[in-house]
Design a protein around this motif. Structure first.
Motif, PDB file in Angstrom:
ATOM      1  N   ALA A  64       0.817  -1.215   0.000  1.00  0.00           N
ATOM      2  CA  ALA A  64       0.000   0.000   0.000  1.00  0.00           C
ATOM      3  C   ALA A  64       0.851   1.265   0.000  1.00  0.00           C
ATOM      4  CB  ALA A  64      -0.933  -0.007   1.211  1.00  0.00           C
ATOM      5  N   LEU A  65       2.024   1.182   0.613  1.00  0.00           N
ATOM      6  CA  LEU A  65       2.895   2.362   0.644  1.00  0.00           C
ATOM      7  C   LEU A  65       3.405   2.722  -0.746  1.00  0.00           C
ATOM      8  CD1 LEU A  65       5.031   1.664   3.827  1.00  0.00           C
ATOM      9  CD2 LEU A  65       3.490   3.585   3.478  1.00  0.00           C
ATOM     10  N   SER A 116     -15.524   6.544  -2.551  1.00  0.00           N
ATOM     11  CA  SER A 116     -14.636   7.623  -2.114  1.00  0.00           C
ATOM     12  C   SER A 116     -13.692   7.177  -1.008  1.00  0.00           C
ATOM     13  CB  SER A 116     -15.455   8.800  -1.614  1.00  0.00           C
ATOM     14  OG  SER A 116     -14.576   9.817  -1.207  1.00  0.00           O
ATOM     15  N   GLN A 117     -12.464   7.645  -1.099  1.00  0.00           N
ATOM     16  CA  GLN A 117     -11.493   7.361  -0.047  1.00  0.00           C
ATOM     17  C   GLN A 117     -11.235   8.588   0.796  1.00  0.00           C
ATOM     18  OE1 GLN A 117      -7.927   5.517  -1.732  1.00  0.00           O
ATOM     19  NE2 GLN A 117      -9.109   5.417  -3.597  1.00  0.00           N
ATOM     20  N   TRP A 131     -12.311  11.807   3.417  1.00  0.00           N
ATOM     21  CA  TRP A 131     -13.095  11.934   4.646  1.00  0.00           C
ATOM     22  C   TRP A 131     -14.320  12.796   4.331  1.00  0.00           C
ATOM     23  CZ3 TRP A 131      -8.325  10.277   4.564  1.00  0.00           C
ATOM     24  CH2 TRP A 131      -7.910   9.376   5.546  1.00  0.00           C
ATOM     25  N   ASP A 188     -16.860  14.196   5.801  1.00  0.00           N
ATOM     26  CA  ASP A 188     -17.336  15.396   6.481  1.00  0.00           C
ATOM     27  C   ASP A 188     -16.268  16.474   6.646  1.00  0.00           C
ATOM     28  OD1 ASP A 188     -19.987  14.525   6.912  1.00  0.00           O
ATOM     29  OD2 ASP A 188     -19.243  13.170   8.454  1.00  0.00           O
ATOM     30  N   LEU A 189     -15.059  16.181   6.189  1.00  0.00           N
ATOM     31  CA  LEU A 189     -13.969  17.147   6.384  1.00  0.00           C
ATOM     32  C   LEU A 189     -13.679  17.893   5.087  1.00  0.00           C
ATOM     33  CD1 LEU A 189     -11.425  15.071   8.483  1.00  0.00           C
ATOM     34  CD2 LEU A 189     -13.133  16.674   9.288  1.00  0.00           C
ATOM     35  N   GLU A 246      -8.108  18.723   4.558  1.00  0.00           N
ATOM     36  CA  GLU A 246      -7.928  17.898   5.758  1.00  0.00           C
ATOM     37  C   GLU A 246      -7.645  16.445   5.379  1.00  0.00           C
ATOM     38  OE1 GLU A 246      -8.730  17.965   9.433  1.00  0.00           O
ATOM     39  OE2 GLU A 246      -7.871  19.944   9.161  1.00  0.00           O
ATOM     40  N   ARG A 286      -4.143  16.176   4.525  1.00  0.00           N
ATOM     41  CA  ARG A 286      -3.273  16.248   5.694  1.00  0.00           C
ATOM     42  C   ARG A 286      -3.251  14.889   6.413  1.00  0.00           C
ATOM     43  NH1 ARG A 286      -3.350  17.124  10.961  1.00  0.00           N
ATOM     44  NH2 ARG A 286      -5.603  16.858  11.006  1.00  0.00           N
ATOM     45  N   LEU A 287      -4.426  14.259   6.546  1.00  0.00           N
ATOM     46  CA  LEU A 287      -4.478  12.953   7.209  1.00  0.00           C
ATOM     47  C   LEU A 287      -3.689  11.913   6.418  1.00  0.00           C
ATOM     48  CD1 LEU A 287      -8.189  12.908   8.383  1.00  0.00           C
ATOM     49  CD2 LEU A 287      -6.160  13.040   9.812  1.00  0.00           C
ATOM     50  N   LEU A 288      -3.792  11.987   5.095  1.00  0.00           N
ATOM     51  CA  LEU A 288      -3.056  11.020   4.275  1.00  0.00           C
ATOM     52  C   LEU A 288      -1.549  11.190   4.452  1.00  0.00           C
ATOM     53  CD1 LEU A 288      -5.289  11.093   1.125  1.00  0.00           C
ATOM     54  CD2 LEU A 288      -4.862   9.120   2.569  1.00  0.00           C
ATOM     55  N   HIS A 309      -0.096  11.876   7.183  1.00  0.00           N
ATOM     56  CA  HIS A 309       0.246  11.120   8.390  1.00  0.00           C
ATOM     57  C   HIS A 309       0.235   9.624   8.115  1.00  0.00           C
ATOM     58  CE1 HIS A 309       0.479  14.215  11.436  1.00  0.00           C
ATOM     59  NE2 HIS A 309      -0.524  14.828  10.843  1.00  0.00           N
ATOM     60  N   ILE A 310      -0.825   9.166   7.445  1.00  0.00           N
ATOM     61  CA  ILE A 310      -0.974   7.727   7.232  1.00  0.00           C
ATOM     62  C   ILE A 310       0.211   7.162   6.453  1.00  0.00           C
ATOM     63  CG2 ILE A 310      -2.359   6.004   6.034  1.00  0.00           C
ATOM     64  CD1 ILE A 310      -4.801   7.498   6.764  1.00  0.00           C
ATOM     65  N   TYR A 311       0.657   7.900   5.447  1.00  0.00           N
ATOM     66  CA  TYR A 311       1.744   7.394   4.604  1.00  0.00           C
ATOM     67  C   TYR A 311       3.102   7.905   5.064  1.00  0.00           C
ATOM     68  CZ  TYR A 311      -1.722   5.543   1.397  1.00  0.00           C
ATOM     69  OH  TYR A 311      -2.746   4.826   0.837  1.00  0.00           O
ATOM     70  N   ARG A 312       3.115   8.679   6.170  1.00  0.00           N
ATOM     71  CA  ARG A 312       4.360   9.231   6.713  1.00  0.00           C
ATOM     72  C   ARG A 312       5.189   9.922   5.652  1.00  0.00           C
ATOM     73  NH1 ARG A 312       6.031   5.162  11.215  1.00  0.00           N
ATOM     74  NH2 ARG A 312       4.211   3.823  11.236  1.00  0.00           N
ATOM     75  N   ILE A 369      -0.176   8.494  14.049  1.00  0.00           N
ATOM     76  CA  ILE A 369      -1.098   8.354  12.921  1.00  0.00           C
ATOM     77  C   ILE A 369      -2.529   8.218  13.418  1.00  0.00           C
ATOM     78  CG2 ILE A 369      -1.756   6.941  10.964  1.00  0.00           C
ATOM     79  CD1 ILE A 369       1.113   6.063  10.708  1.00  0.00           C
ATOM     80  N   LEU A 403      -5.832  10.495  12.958  1.00  0.00           N
ATOM     81  CA  LEU A 403      -7.100   9.992  12.426  1.00  0.00           C
ATOM     82  C   LEU A 403      -8.248  10.263  13.384  1.00  0.00           C
ATOM     83  CD1 LEU A 403      -6.014   6.617  10.827  1.00  0.00           C
ATOM     84  CD2 LEU A 403      -6.826   8.665   9.668  1.00  0.00           C
ATOM     85  N   SER A 451     -14.986  15.819  12.270  1.00  0.00           N
ATOM     86  CA  SER A 451     -16.193  15.540  11.477  1.00  0.00           C
ATOM     87  C   SER A 451     -17.411  15.532  12.368  1.00  0.00           C
ATOM     88  CB  SER A 451     -16.157  14.185  10.770  1.00  0.00           C
ATOM     89  OG  SER A 451     -14.904  13.677  10.626  1.00  0.00           O
ATOM     90  N   SER A 485     -19.290  18.638  13.269  1.00  0.00           N
ATOM     91  CA  SER A 485     -20.242  19.216  12.330  1.00  0.00           C
ATOM     92  C   SER A 485     -21.659  18.722  12.616  1.00  0.00           C
ATOM     93  CB  SER A 485     -19.827  18.937  10.885  1.00  0.00           C
ATOM     94  OG  SER A 485     -19.683  17.570  10.662  1.00  0.00           O
ATOM     95  N   TYR A 486     -21.766  17.799  13.571  1.00  0.00           N
ATOM     96  CA  TYR A 486     -23.109  17.355  13.993  1.00  0.00           C
ATOM     97  C   TYR A 486     -23.196  17.498  15.508  1.00  0.00           C
ATOM     98  CZ  TYR A 486     -22.724  14.980   9.503  1.00  0.00           C
ATOM     99  OH  TYR A 486     -22.522  14.675   8.189  1.00  0.00           O
ATOM    100  N   THR A 511     -11.693   0.563   1.076  1.00  0.00           N
ATOM    101  CA  THR A 511     -10.893   1.773   1.208  1.00  0.00           C
ATOM    102  C   THR A 511      -9.941   1.681   2.401  1.00  0.00           C
ATOM    103  OG1 THR A 511     -12.638   2.805   2.489  1.00  0.00           O
ATOM    104  CG2 THR A 511     -12.639   3.239   0.142  1.00  0.00           C
ATOM    105  N   ILE A 537      -6.728  -0.617   1.297  1.00  0.00           N
ATOM    106  CA  ILE A 537      -5.670  -0.076   0.443  1.00  0.00           C
ATOM    107  C   ILE A 537      -4.764   0.893   1.193  1.00  0.00           C
ATOM    108  CG2 ILE A 537      -6.983  -0.396  -1.674  1.00  0.00           C
ATOM    109  CD1 ILE A 537      -7.517   2.621  -1.573  1.00  0.00           C
ATOM    110  N   ARG A 538      -4.979   1.017   2.502  1.00  0.00           N
ATOM    111  CA  ARG A 538      -4.130   1.887   3.310  1.00  0.00           C
ATOM    112  C   ARG A 538      -2.996   1.077   3.939  1.00  0.00           C
ATOM    113  NH1 ARG A 538      -8.056   6.064   3.793  1.00  0.00           N
ATOM    114  NH2 ARG A 538      -7.686   6.810   1.701  1.00  0.00           N
ATOM    115  N   PRO A 539      -1.862   1.719   4.196  1.00  0.00           N
ATOM    116  CA  PRO A 539      -0.727   0.967   4.756  1.00  0.00           C
ATOM    117  C   PRO A 539      -0.852   0.760   6.265  1.00  0.00           C
ATOM    118  CG  PRO A 539      -0.100   3.234   4.410  1.00  0.00           C
ATOM    119  CD  PRO A 539      -1.503   3.112   3.914  1.00  0.00           C
ATOM    120  N   LEU A 540      -2.043   0.453   6.731  1.00  0.00           N
ATOM    121  CA  LEU A 540      -2.267   0.226   8.155  1.00  0.00           C
ATOM    122  C   LEU A 540      -3.136  -1.010   8.316  1.00  0.00           C
ATOM    123  CD1 LEU A 540      -3.363   3.831   9.218  1.00  0.00           C
ATOM    124  CD2 LEU A 540      -1.133   2.801   9.592  1.00  0.00           C
TER     125      LEU A 540
END
Ligand SMILES: Nc1ncnc2c1ncn2[C@@H]1O[C@H](COP(=O)(O)OP(=O)(O)OP(=O)(O)O)[C@@H](O)[C@H]1O
Ligand SMILES: [Mg+2]
Lengths: 316, 266
Positions: free
Chosen positions: A86-87, A97-98, A100, A102-103, A107, A110-112, A114-117, B6, B10, B17, B20-21, B96, B99-102
């Protein structure tokens, strides 16, 4: 770079048989696909609905475990080495969709990071490039749920690229986009591919994507590869040729023949003639024609890939 | 641990998010607390009718209820989010995450910061502390250790149950609330002295499935009471270890399940 050897995925589905009984039935979604993709190749992976395109991509990205056969990307086996793979790959699912939801879009980016460093400087550089080429600036602060489909897709593609993958898998990245957005996505992907070190596998139902982007076309149907080669090879195989349409002042003399071209439809009392070019260049054919007749107007018609592919699907 | 950063990022994303509610957040926090308060009051109501239940006094029973409540809410706060798994599996949204590296489990579980459940943890901890005080426990170093480890063991045990029952979704997409029925049923079972249940039912839940070691057995050890059902005194002191096989089984089931994941057509 990418290797598939007799790759297969079966799904068992339960179907109603009678009032209470349910029968198990096995569907071979991917039925023995063997393919090798070299670094830098741009591969168009097409086929009719239900052909097994998405299923193949899911096995390549580690989402689904194959039923049998072998698959490797960068020499890694996708399911057991999923997180390492995945890296190094980027994935866009046009239907899912991948980001977020509601953001604001930025944003998600920015989160990605972090996830992928990703080191901040690299992240900034890649993001800047995408912002320019995909024109993201107008909606970076908008929550993803409020983006239009075209805006979101541009965000999705950016999201898949921020960690600098060298292999990109795209499942229907142009689905539902208008002409302008499609063009934007295509020219962006073309630019990525032009650098030469990006390998790209793309599924689509819009053959214009393929014509614009891919030098290699793989067609699958019912889970099997039915064509693998260039678009030209596909045309050659199915006998589709360029044609030359000429408007003449006078009909051609009886028995007239052009070397390397065969005469097709004759319309308007002989004033409009269509030649199929099989061997001759358009220039040579025109030269041959003006030598014997006075040509008022002419046009060269490219073979229609839609037609060829439609015939291919029907044959399957 | 870079990974923690990380997940913190997240969780922060999830938190924003949620803001917003805002209104539904407050409502959820209150209803969450309400559910736990109700669980404890049920025990009080029960003792209005009789002075002892299954041979135990109100204070003793509340110790078991408090242990269960604290362990359960701790588990719920950390991994309760996994309840969402069935939605991810049914809709194919799990793609989804894959496919993430976690790893998927922490992505599902740690990316939420369920602060709305904090009130419940505070309430559970209060009930447990009060029950410890009300029971005139003869404190020894072993009992102090047990008093600290038991809620943690219970949290691990319930956490394992959460993961295990959520994994049903990999085999059975329409599993619905069946997994939850088991999780919450188990919690209710351990909230009372297990002497109140009939034999075969008690054998199954308390000993075969291990729920008897979550609160009942360690409570006996804390109270210094002999087990009317015949287990030796040391059984209570090693009870928190029951969490270990539970976690091992849950991990195995989870791993097997995720390989069976088949996404959806797309
Ligand atoms: N999760 C699933 N469970 C059962 N069958 C499935 C599943 N996913 C796909 N299939 C079946 O596998 C076959 C291939 O599906 P796939 O989604 O790969 O097709 P596709 O080529 O992507 O089609 P489209 O162009 O419509 O997206 C279809 O017959 C589909 O019904
Ligand atoms: Mg598809």
């Amino acid at each position: 770079m990418i290797k598939m050897q007799e790759l297969r995925k079966d799904f068992t589905v339960r179907v109603k048989a009678g009032r209470l009984r349910r029968e198990k039935r096995t569907v071979a979604a991917v039925d023995g696909v063997s393919l090798t993709v070299e670094p830098g190749e741009m591969v168009g992976y097409i086929g009719p609905n239900g052909a097994g395109k998405s299923t193949t991509l899911k096995m390549l990205t580690g989402v689904l475990a194959p039923t049998s056969g072998e698959v490797s990307v960068f020499g890694l086996t996708p399911v057991p080495q999923r997180t390492r793979l995945a890296l190094r790959i980027g994935v866009v699912f046009g239907q899912r969709s991948q980001l977020w939801w509601d953001l604001p879009l930025h944003e998600s980016f920015r989160l990605l990071r972090h996830i992928y460093r990703v080191p901040p400087a690299e992240h900034e550089a890649r993001l800047r490039r995408c912002r320019e080429l995909l024109d993201l600036d107008g909606f970076l602060d908008t929550p993803v749920r409020q983006l239009s489909l075209g805006q979101r897709m541009r965000g999705e593609i950016t999201a898949a690229l921020l960690h600098g993958p060298k292999v990109l898998f795209l499942d229907e990245p142009t689905i539902g986009l208008d002409v302008v957005s499609k063009q934007a996505v295509r020219s962006f992907l073309a630019e990525l591919g032009a650098s030469g070190d990006m390998t790209l596998v793309l599924t689509t139902h819009d053959l214009a994507d393929i014509e614009r982007l891919c030098d290699r076309l793989v067609v699958i149907d019912h889970g099997r590869v039915v064509h693998d080669g260039t678009i030209e090879a596909l045309h050659a195989r199915y006998g589709s040729r360029r044609s030359l349409v000429v408007d003449l002042d006078e009909p051609l003399p009886p028995g007239f023949a052009l070397p390397g071209a065969s005469m097709g439809a004759v319309e308007a009392d002989g004033h409009r003639v269509t030649f199929a070019l099989d061997g001759s260049s358009a220039g040579a054919a025109v030269a041959g024609l003006v030598a014997v007749a006075s040509v008022r107007d002419l046009s060269v018609v490219e073979p229609d890939i839609e037609d060829v592919v439609a015939r291919l699907y029907q044959a399957g | 641990m870079g990974d923690l950063r990380i997940y913190a990022a997240l969780a922060g994303g999830k938190w924003r998010s949620m803001l917003s509610y805002r209104a539904s957040f407050a409502a959820e926090m209150l209803s969450n607390l309400g559910a736990t308060v109700l669980d404890v009051t049920t025990v009080f109501v029960l003792f209005r009718a009789t002075a002892t239940v299954g041979g135990f006094t109100l204070a003793e029973a509340i110790l078991m209820t408090g242990l269960t409540a604290l362990g359960f809410v701790l588990a719920d706060m950390t991994v309760g989010n996994i309840d969402d798994l069935k939605r991810y599996v049914r809709t194919g949204l799990l793609d989804t995450m894959l496919i993430r590296p976690l790893p998927v489990l922490p992505q599902l579980v740690f990316t939420d910061l369920p602060l709305r459940k904090l009130l419940r943890v505070a309430f559970g901890a209060a009930v447990y502390t009060l029950a410890l005080a009300a029971n005139h426990i003869h404190w020894t170093p072993a009992r102090v250790l047990l008093a600290v480890l038991t809620p943690l063991g219970a949290a691990l045990f319930f956490g394992a149950i959460f993961v295990l029952t959520a994994s049903f979704a990999f085999w059975w997409v329409e599993s619905g609330e069946i997994g939850n029925g088991f999780t919450y049923g188990g919690r209710d079972f351990t909230s009372y002295p297990i002497t109140v249940y009939s034999n075969w039912f008690r054998d199954l839940f308390a000993y075969a499935l291990g729920f008897g070691f979550v609160a009942y057995q360690p409570a006996l050890a804390l109270l210094g009471r002999t087990d009317p059902l015949g287990l030796p005194a040391w059984a209570g002191f090693v009870s928190p270890l029951v969490a270990l096989p539970a976690v091992a089984i849950a991990t195995l089931v989870w791993r097997t399940g995720i390989r069976r994941y088949r996404s959806t057509g797309s």
